[in-house]
Write an enzyme that holds these catalytic residues in place. Structure first.
Site, PDB file in Angstrom:
ATOM      1  N   TRP A 175     -15.694  12.020 -12.929  1.00 63.06           N
ATOM      2  CA  TRP A 175     -14.841  11.695 -11.775  1.00 63.06           C
ATOM      3  C   TRP A 175     -14.200  12.946 -11.173  1.00 63.06           C
ATOM      4  O   TRP A 175     -13.878  12.999  -9.993  1.00 63.06           O
ATOM      5  CB  TRP A 175     -13.786  10.651 -12.137  1.00 63.06           C
ATOM      6  CG  TRP A 175     -12.813  11.028 -13.217  1.00 63.06           C
ATOM      7  CD1 TRP A 175     -12.907  10.732 -14.545  1.00 63.06           C
ATOM      8  CD2 TRP A 175     -11.590  11.774 -13.077  1.00 63.06           C
ATOM      9  NE1 TRP A 175     -11.826  11.242 -15.229  1.00 63.06           N
ATOM     10  CE2 TRP A 175     -10.996  11.885 -14.367  1.00 63.06           C
ATOM     11  CE3 TRP A 175     -10.934  12.337 -11.993  1.00 63.06           C
ATOM     12  CZ2 TRP A 175      -9.792  12.555 -14.586  1.00 63.06           C
ATOM     13  CZ3 TRP A 175      -9.722  12.996 -12.216  1.00 63.06           C
ATOM     14  CH2 TRP A 175      -9.176  13.111 -13.497  1.00 63.06           C
ATOM     15  N   ASN A 196     -10.680   2.905   2.775  1.00 63.30           N
ATOM     16  CA  ASN A 196     -10.331   2.733   1.360  1.00 63.30           C
ATOM     17  C   ASN A 196     -11.388   1.949   0.587  1.00 63.30           C
ATOM     18  O   ASN A 196     -11.755   2.323  -0.529  1.00 63.30           O
ATOM     19  CB  ASN A 196      -8.978   2.035   1.240  1.00 63.30           C
ATOM     20  CG  ASN A 196      -8.583   1.832  -0.214  1.00 63.30           C
ATOM     21  OD1 ASN A 196      -8.454   2.785  -0.962  1.00 63.30           O
ATOM     22  ND2 ASN A 196      -8.436   0.576  -0.621  1.00 63.30           N
ATOM     23  N   TRP A 213       1.671   1.691  -3.448  1.00 64.24           N
ATOM     24  CA  TRP A 213       0.670   2.402  -4.259  1.00 64.24           C
ATOM     25  C   TRP A 213       0.840   3.914  -4.120  1.00 64.24           C
ATOM     26  O   TRP A 213       0.643   4.671  -5.066  1.00 64.24           O
ATOM     27  CB  TRP A 213      -0.757   2.004  -3.844  1.00 64.24           C
ATOM     28  CG  TRP A 213      -1.231   0.770  -4.558  1.00 64.24           C
ATOM     29  CD1 TRP A 213      -1.262  -0.491  -4.064  1.00 64.24           C
ATOM     30  CD2 TRP A 213      -1.720   0.695  -5.913  1.00 64.24           C
ATOM     31  NE1 TRP A 213      -1.745  -1.357  -5.028  1.00 64.24           N
ATOM     32  CE2 TRP A 213      -2.045  -0.650  -6.168  1.00 64.24           C
ATOM     33  CE3 TRP A 213      -1.912   1.628  -6.936  1.00 64.24           C
ATOM     34  CZ2 TRP A 213      -2.550  -1.090  -7.396  1.00 64.24           C
ATOM     35  CZ3 TRP A 213      -2.423   1.200  -8.166  1.00 64.24           C
ATOM     36  CH2 TRP A 213      -2.734  -0.146  -8.381  1.00 64.24           C
ATOM     37  N   GLU A 256       0.847  -1.212   0.000  1.00 61.29           N
ATOM     38  CA  GLU A 256       0.000   0.000   0.000  1.00 61.29           C
ATOM     39  C   GLU A 256       0.875   1.252   0.000  1.00 61.29           C
ATOM     40  O   GLU A 256       0.574   2.240  -0.670  1.00 61.29           O
ATOM     41  CB  GLU A 256      -0.960   0.007   1.198  1.00 61.29           C
ATOM     42  CG  GLU A 256      -1.956  -1.143   1.193  1.00 61.29           C
ATOM     43  CD  GLU A 256      -2.723  -1.273  -0.113  1.00 61.29           C
ATOM     44  OE1 GLU A 256      -3.084  -0.243  -0.708  1.00 61.29           O
ATOM     45  OE2 GLU A 256      -2.947  -2.412  -0.556  1.00 61.29           O
ATOM     46  N   TRP A 290      -8.913   8.253  -8.203  1.00 58.07           N
ATOM     47  CA  TRP A 290     -10.172   8.542  -8.911  1.00 58.07           C
ATOM     48  C   TRP A 290     -10.101   8.014 -10.333  1.00 58.07           C
ATOM     49  O   TRP A 290     -11.053   7.438 -10.845  1.00 58.07           O
ATOM     50  CB  TRP A 290     -10.487  10.046  -8.887  1.00 58.07           C
ATOM     51  CG  TRP A 290     -11.223  10.402  -7.624  1.00 58.07           C
ATOM     52  CD1 TRP A 290     -10.696  10.883  -6.468  1.00 58.07           C
ATOM     53  CD2 TRP A 290     -12.639  10.247  -7.390  1.00 58.07           C
ATOM     54  NE1 TRP A 290     -11.685  11.044  -5.518  1.00 58.07           N
ATOM     55  CE2 TRP A 290     -12.877  10.671  -6.064  1.00 58.07           C
ATOM     56  CE3 TRP A 290     -13.707   9.802  -8.156  1.00 58.07           C
ATOM     57  CZ2 TRP A 290     -14.155  10.646  -5.501  1.00 58.07           C
ATOM     58  CZ3 TRP A 290     -14.985   9.784  -7.596  1.00 58.07           C
ATOM     59  CH2 TRP A 290     -15.199  10.189  -6.292  1.00 58.07           C
ATOM     60  N   TRP A 346     -20.899  11.998 -19.901  1.00 54.78           N
ATOM     61  CA  TRP A 346     -21.305  12.285 -18.515  1.00 54.78           C
ATOM     62  C   TRP A 346     -22.681  12.939 -18.521  1.00 54.78           C
ATOM     63  O   TRP A 346     -23.079  13.580 -19.493  1.00 54.78           O
ATOM     64  CB  TRP A 346     -20.306  13.242 -17.842  1.00 54.78           C
ATOM     65  CG  TRP A 346     -18.884  12.763 -17.824  1.00 54.78           C
ATOM     66  CD1 TRP A 346     -17.837  13.291 -18.516  1.00 54.78           C
ATOM     67  CD2 TRP A 346     -18.351  11.658 -17.087  1.00 54.78           C
ATOM     68  NE1 TRP A 346     -16.678  12.577 -18.258  1.00 54.78           N
ATOM     69  CE2 TRP A 346     -16.968  11.565 -17.384  1.00 54.78           C
ATOM     70  CE3 TRP A 346     -18.898  10.715 -16.209  1.00 54.78           C
ATOM     71  CZ2 TRP A 346     -16.134  10.597 -16.838  1.00 54.78           C
ATOM     72  CZ3 TRP A 346     -18.070   9.743 -15.665  1.00 54.78           C
ATOM     73  CH2 TRP A 346     -16.711   9.690 -15.976  1.00 54.78           C
TER      74      TRP A 346
END
Ligand code: FAD
Length: 484
Positions: A367, A349, A286, A283, A390, A314
């Site tokens: 987003w 998360n 990441w 993590e 995102w 959208w």
């Protein structure tokens, strides 16, 4: 070299393992400066981050005072302030830890040039990452686009350097009046919210600052690491480290986390398995990968990494966005997450993924609208992690979750919050429902709803969208861009 030095604090609000601060202190009495950057085309930090920042600066100021130092605060454009302060305070060396956003890099380069031109030595360091974005590449020297090979290559670089101790003394020197006149108080940087005082939940949940970060890490290693690999997906358990705001503001650095983890496991202070430790480190990986992506894609927060998404149909809907922001969508796990965020400035998360997927896919909202809301409300709002995450959920990012993988918030709730404890905590009006009904109250029998005191559409909203309809509509929208 000795003389007067200046350490410019940015997202490195700590004394330990701060290589740039150590270098400054080694050079002589040090002006420790923080500038709230209001320069042109800087993205202002959000409300929750501002709350955190003022607390963290308060803690840093106290820690410096205990070591004979002083934290000097200013507000404005560093491009103007820093050269002026350096010149008028007679500084001969400036240090900082490097940053990775394009605009920040450009500003730092301009400053380095201007200061060096005035005969001031400028030294920059890595205080924020295990590996800087350009240090991990493909075998042909290209940026990485996929996490697994990125992390494998990063791990092959071996152990990060051991963290360095905080300087024992950080002596300050007195500043000329012209510089004193530029200083501001913590209150001037951003008043604590009063009417309404929305920060009560933040105060209850967090202790910003270097000591708060160290305690959080100790607690996690002592009692949270064991079972992390499995339980990290359970929002109903306190199973993750909650280090994200501390890491974002640099109250603790990843080298410290890495070495503390290995030390605690070697001495038996941490009970977790090898798998727990590896999962936790991945993590942190990441976080590294997100910084790598941001560095190589400066417009990550505003532009689709995958340009096919530029044509995505959208359906902008202010009312739907507002209900999502306020945790009034009628989908319990989504509402629980959005209310946790509003109250504490943080969200688990797994739930971040679910609320983001719901906004983008079931509601077809861009987003970027979600990214902006998180930017304002998260205490860990981070240009790299937020934008990369995102885009990951949207399917438009590097190594992203495929667009057609649409989280079903009901099954996600049943799997990851099986007894509804998380939903009951944040959506108390549903607390009286059974474990079976709590994730889809609209399907509960009239009797069950009556007994729990719920009237759908009155005490709790009806779902903003039918989940099956929303899913199909999202798949159709994706098919439209995929087929051009
Ligand atoms: P732990 O599980 O204890 O992980 C340890 C550390 O690793 C974290 O503190 C964090 O620094 C890093 N980390 C963990 N997961 C990720 C991840 N997926 N991507 C990047 N770094 C990670 N994280 C932020 O720090 N800032 C953000 O603005 C942010 N926005 C997000 C937006 C969305 C839509 C999603 C899905 C995720 C986002 N994340 C963000 C990533 C992740 O949700 C948080 O880092 C994590 O929940 C923080 O909790 P923790 O410290 O207990 O994590």
């Amino acid at each position: 070299m000795t003389g007067r030095t200046l350490h410019w604090f940015r997202n490195d609000l700590r004394l330990a393992d701060n290589p740039a601060l150590l270098a400054a202190v080694a050079g002589g009495p040090t002006l420790c400066l923080y500038i709230l950057d209001t320069g042109p085309d800087r993205r202002p930090i959000g409300g929750a981050s501002r709350w955190w920042l003022s607390r963290s600066l308060d803690a840093l100021g106290e820690a410096l005072a205990r070591r004979h130092g002083r934290l000097v605060l200013m507000k404005g454009d560093p491009a103007e302030l820093l050269p002026r302060v350096a010149a008028e305070a007679g500084i001969n060396r400036v240090t900082w830890n490097r940053r990775y956003e394009a605009k920040e890099i450009a500003l730092d380069s301009r400053l380095k040039e201007a200061l060096s031109g005035n005969g001031i030595d400028v030294s920059s360091f890595n205080g924020h990452l295990l590996n800087e974005p350009w240090q991990v590449t493909t075998t042909t020297g290209q940026p990485m686009k996929v996490f697994t090979p990125y992390w494998r290559a990063a791990r092959q670089k071996g152990e990060p350097a051991a963290p360095i101790a905080a300087p024992a003394r950080i002596p300050a020197f007195s500043l000329p009046d012209s510089i004193e006149a530029l200083t501001v108080s913590l209150d001037d940087l951003g008043r604590a919210p009063r009417k309404p005082d929305w920060a009560g939940g933040l105060r209850a949940a967090w202790t910003p600052g270097e000591s708060g970060a160290a305690e959080r890490l100790d607690d996690f290693l002592g009692s949270g690491l064991s079972g992390y690999a499995e339980d990290r997906d359970r929002p109903d358990r306190a199973a993750t480290s909650r280090l994200s705001p501390h890491l974002h503001f640099g109250e603790i650095g990843p080298r410290q986390v890495w070495h503390a983890l290995h030390h605690a496991r070697a001495t038996g202070e941490a009970a977790g398995s090898e798998q727990d430790a590896e999962k936790f480190l991945s993590e942190i990986g990441w976080r590294e990968f997100s910084h790598h992506l941001l560095f190589h894609n400066p417009e990550l927060a505003t532009r689709n990494y995958d340009s096919r998404f530029d044509a995505f149909p959208w359906l902008p809907d202010e009312a739907a966005l507002h209900r999502w922001q306020r945790g009034q969508t009628g989908i319990p796990l989504v509402d629980a997450g959005m209310r946790e965020l509003w109250t504490t400035g943080w969200m688990h998360n797994r739930v971040r993924m679910v609320v983001a997927s719901f906004l983008i896919k079931h509601l077809l909202q861009d987003w970027r609208a979600g990214e902006a809301w998180f930017w304002d409300t998260l205490v860990d709002a981070d240009a790299a992690n937020n934008a990369a995450s995102w885009q990951w959920v949207a399917g438009s990012g590097a190594d992203a979750s495929p667009y057609f993988r649409i989280f079903n918030p009901v099954t996600q709730g049943e799997t990851h919050d099986p007894h509804g404890a998380y939903v009951r905590q944040w959506v108390p009006e549903l607390a009286g429902l059974s474990d079976k009904d709590i994730h889809q109250p609209w399907k509960a029998s009239e009797k069950a709803l009556r007994e729990a005191g719920i009237r759908i559409g009155e005490t709790y909203p009806a779902p903003l969208v039918d989940l099956a309809f929303g899913r199909q509509r999202a798949l159709d929208a994706f098919a439209a861009i995929r087929n051009g």
